[in-house]
Scaffold this motif. Structure first.
Motif, mmCIF file in Angstrom:
data_model
loop_
_atom_site.group_PDB
_atom_site.id
_atom_site.type_symbol
_atom_site.label_atom_id
_atom_site.label_comp_id
_atom_site.label_asym_id
_atom_site.label_seq_id
_atom_site.Cartn_x
_atom_site.Cartn_y
_atom_site.Cartn_z
ATOM 1 N N UNK A 15 6.260 -5.258 -8.631
ATOM 2 C CA UNK A 15 7.293 -5.132 -9.662
ATOM 3 C C UNK A 15 7.261 -3.716 -10.217
ATOM 4 N N UNK A 16 8.254 -3.366 -11.012
ATOM 5 C CA UNK A 16 8.256 -2.068 -11.673
ATOM 6 C C UNK A 16 7.130 -1.995 -12.695
ATOM 7 N N UNK A 17 6.617 -0.783 -12.919
ATOM 8 C CA UNK A 17 5.529 -0.583 -13.877
ATOM 9 C C UNK A 17 5.889 -1.102 -15.262
ATOM 10 N N UNK A 18 7.163 -0.996 -15.620
ATOM 11 C CA UNK A 18 7.577 -1.345 -16.984
ATOM 12 C C UNK A 18 7.745 -2.854 -17.188
ATOM 13 N N UNK A 19 7.579 -3.652 -16.154
ATOM 14 C CA UNK A 19 7.760 -5.103 -16.298
ATOM 15 C C UNK A 19 6.726 -5.663 -17.268
ATOM 16 N N UNK A 20 7.142 -6.321 -18.341
ATOM 17 C CA UNK A 20 6.180 -6.833 -19.333
ATOM 18 C C UNK A 20 5.269 -7.906 -18.736
ATOM 19 N N UNK A 21 4.024 -7.903 -19.166
ATOM 20 C CA UNK A 21 3.082 -8.932 -18.726
ATOM 21 C C UNK A 21 3.573 -10.318 -19.125
ATOM 22 N N UNK A 22 4.207 -10.402 -20.292
ATOM 23 C CA UNK A 22 4.694 -11.700 -20.760
ATOM 24 C C UNK A 22 5.754 -12.268 -19.830
ATOM 25 N N UNK A 23 6.536 -11.411 -19.192
ATOM 26 C CA UNK A 23 7.559 -11.878 -18.252
ATOM 27 C C UNK A 23 6.897 -12.539 -17.045
ATOM 28 N N UNK A 24 5.838 -11.926 -16.535
ATOM 29 C CA UNK A 24 5.138 -12.481 -15.375
ATOM 30 C C UNK A 24 4.435 -13.774 -15.753
ATOM 31 N N UNK A 25 3.626 -13.709 -16.801
ATOM 32 C CA UNK A 25 2.823 -14.889 -17.166
ATOM 33 C C UNK A 25 3.688 -16.021 -17.708
ATOM 34 N N UNK A 26 4.812 -15.677 -18.311
ATOM 35 C CA UNK A 26 5.686 -16.708 -18.854
ATOM 36 C C UNK A 26 6.394 -17.529 -17.799
ATOM 37 N N UNK A 34 0.835 -1.200 0.000
ATOM 38 C CA UNK A 34 0.000 0.000 0.000
ATOM 39 C C UNK A 34 0.870 1.251 0.000
ATOM 40 N N UNK A 35 0.624 2.148 -0.913
ATOM 41 C CA UNK A 35 1.367 3.400 -0.980
ATOM 42 C C UNK A 35 2.765 3.273 -1.542
ATOM 43 N N UNK A 36 3.148 2.087 -2.014
ATOM 44 C CA UNK A 36 4.475 1.860 -2.588
ATOM 45 C C UNK A 36 4.355 1.844 -4.108
ATOM 46 N N UNK A 37 5.156 2.632 -4.788
ATOM 47 C CA UNK A 37 5.071 2.725 -6.242
ATOM 48 C C UNK A 37 5.383 1.387 -6.890
ATOM 49 N N UNK A 38 4.728 1.116 -8.009
ATOM 50 C CA UNK A 38 4.971 -0.108 -8.746
ATOM 51 C C UNK A 38 3.683 -0.811 -9.116
ATOM 52 N N UNK A 39 3.801 -1.773 -10.015
ATOM 53 C CA UNK A 39 2.662 -2.592 -10.416
ATOM 54 C C UNK A 39 2.522 -3.772 -9.461
ATOM 55 N N UNK A 40 1.288 -4.210 -9.260
ATOM 56 C CA UNK A 40 1.009 -5.345 -8.378
ATOM 57 C C UNK A 40 0.311 -6.435 -9.180
ATOM 58 N N UNK A 41 0.846 -7.638 -9.070
ATOM 59 C CA UNK A 41 0.280 -8.806 -9.753
ATOM 60 C C UNK A 41 -0.205 -9.828 -8.720
ATOM 61 N N UNK A 42 -1.302 -10.469 -9.045
ATOM 62 C CA UNK A 42 -1.875 -11.534 -8.219
ATOM 63 C C UNK A 42 -1.748 -12.842 -8.991
ATOM 64 N N UNK A 62 12.651 -13.681 -9.763
ATOM 65 C CA UNK A 62 13.520 -12.967 -8.830
ATOM 66 C C UNK A 62 14.113 -11.681 -9.375
ATOM 67 N N UNK A 63 14.587 -11.664 -10.622
ATOM 68 C CA UNK A 63 15.205 -10.441 -11.152
ATOM 69 C C UNK A 63 14.257 -9.246 -11.260
ATOM 70 N N UNK A 64 12.947 -9.489 -11.343
ATOM 71 C CA UNK A 64 12.015 -8.362 -11.505
ATOM 72 C C UNK A 64 11.176 -8.112 -10.254
ATOM 73 N N UNK A 65 11.259 -9.002 -9.277
ATOM 74 C CA UNK A 65 10.418 -8.879 -8.088
ATOM 75 C C UNK A 65 11.031 -7.918 -7.076
ATOM 76 N N UNK A 66 10.243 -6.940 -6.656
ATOM 77 C CA UNK A 66 10.688 -6.006 -5.617
ATOM 78 C C UNK A 66 10.215 -6.453 -4.231
ATOM 79 N N UNK A 67 9.064 -7.087 -4.164
ATOM 80 C CA UNK A 67 8.559 -7.592 -2.886
ATOM 81 C C UNK A 67 7.517 -8.653 -3.182
ATOM 82 N N UNK A 68 7.233 -9.475 -2.189
ATOM 83 C CA UNK A 68 6.292 -10.580 -2.380
ATOM 84 C C UNK A 68 5.530 -10.838 -1.086
#
Length: 362
Positions: A302-313, A259-267, A283-289
């Motif tokens: 993760x950072x806003x610029x992290x591609x969706x394909x990186x997460x889903x892949x 909450x209140x931390x910049x970045x994109x959040x994935x579930x 691991x290389x793109x994860x800022x917190x979990x």
């Protein structure tokens, strides 16, 4: 539009000339296309509450806070532990009970009692043609239309607009205990949580964060909780201690760490045993979990610029939804062809004009 009763709601949907955005408290929705906003807050209030029968019937626009207050007066609760994501998503207002059902929003206790849909007894809703539909009943023995009750939970308002929901509720337990072990990596934590879930000690929460460690919760009568917590700690081995965990579980439930931390959040929804491998790959793109449901639910910052394909892949199975952030690609995961055909068929049946909550669920 803000209908004041079910009849007005049906009339509003029948009269809609284009896309309709269904809004309860506006605290959860993601990925909606533009449209005329239809607020459900006018359909509020408790229809029936029978504490002795553990049964609650409530209009869909009723604030969750009001529902919880009514239940607390009888030392009862919604078993599935409703998440409050306002902090995570930067939203204001108050969540409605219909929005909770539409999202199938469920907290840490899902590992013990199931999701929101598993507490549902019945629903009333208005389909995309403006027809009032009633399904299910007020007791679990009523199985008429059982699948339709379950179908509405998690449908994100794409099949119909809920006007009333019925639940079985749960007594608040006498006591709870939380066991914590710090210093475990994701793989060791998932192994420990799996061992706890496979034990006879009726675990009601199993989570992990890198900073907070692995957490396990048991609830019930005071004597039983004391015995089960002690026996479980002994079974799991050195490093486990009993702590005050109420605030920690609220943090897990609400993903407060982001909450209140910049970045994109994935579930991410994955098989628990797959979680460590997914986290290693990302691991290389994860800022917190934040990991819940013994590894079955993973929240990633993760950072806003992290591609969706990186997460889903990185997922060998399951699915990933972007719940916060713009990013590239759709927020909801693409459906498999067979599931897409089924979803299309259901929407054609319940919303033949395709006007309800366009953009939700892919």
């Amino acid at each position: 539009m803000r209908p004041g009763n079910e009849t007005e709601l049906a009339e509003a949907i029948r009269a809609a000339a284009g896309p309709v955005v269904v809004r309860g408290g506006g605290t959860r929705a993601i990925g909606l296309a533009p449209g005329v906003v239809l607020e459900t807050g006018g359909l509020a209030g408790v229809e029936l509450y029978e504490p002795g029968a553990l049964t609650l019937v409530v209009r869909a626009g009723t604030p969750v806070a009001e529902v919880e207050a009514v239940l607390a007066g009888e030392r009862q609760r919604l078993a599935f532990e409703v998440p409050d994501l306002r902090g995570l998503l930067g939203r204001e207002g108050g969540s409605t009970i219909g929005g909770v059902v539409a999202a199938n929003a469920s907290g840490p206790r899902r590992v013990q009692v199931g999701a929101a849909r598993d507490s549902l007894l019945g629903v009333r809703f208005i389909d995309g043609a403006g027809v009032i539909v009633k399904n299910g009943g007020r007791v679990m023995k009523n199985v008429t239309g059982y699948d339709l009750v379950k179908l509405m939970a998690g449908s994100q308002g794409t099949l119909g607009v809920l006007s009333e929901v019925s639940f079985k509720v749960q007594a608040v337990p006498e006591a709870e205990a939380t066991l914590c072990c710090k210093g475990l990596d994701a793989a060791a934590a998932v192994a420990a949580l799996a061992a706890a879930m496979g034990s006879p000690f009726d675990v009601s929460g199993a989570a992990w964060t890198p900073g907070g460690g692995a957490l396990i919760r048991v609830e019930g009568l005071a004597g039983s909780v004391a015995y089960r917590a002690g026996a479980l700690a002994e079974r799991l081995g050195p490093g486990w201690e009993r702590i005050e965990g109420a605030a920690l579980w609220r943090g897990i439930r609400d993903v407060s760490a982001f909450a209140g931390v910049a970045g994109a959040v994935w579930r991410l929804s994955v098989k628990p045993s797959d979680a460590p491998g997914v986290l290693a790959a990302l691991g290389p793109v994860t800022r917190d979990v934040v990991m819940d449901w013994a590894g079955g639910l993973v929240w990633l910052l993760v950072d806003e610029a992290t591609p969706a394909a990186t997460i889903r892949g990185a997922l060998p199975g399951g699915h990933a939804t972007r719940v916060r952030g713009s990013g590239d690609g759709p927020a909801f995961p693409p459906e498999e062809p067979a599931l897409a055909r089924l979803s299309t068929g259901l929407r054609a049946q319940f919303d033949p004009r395709g006007i309800l909550n366009q953009g939700m669920m892919g």
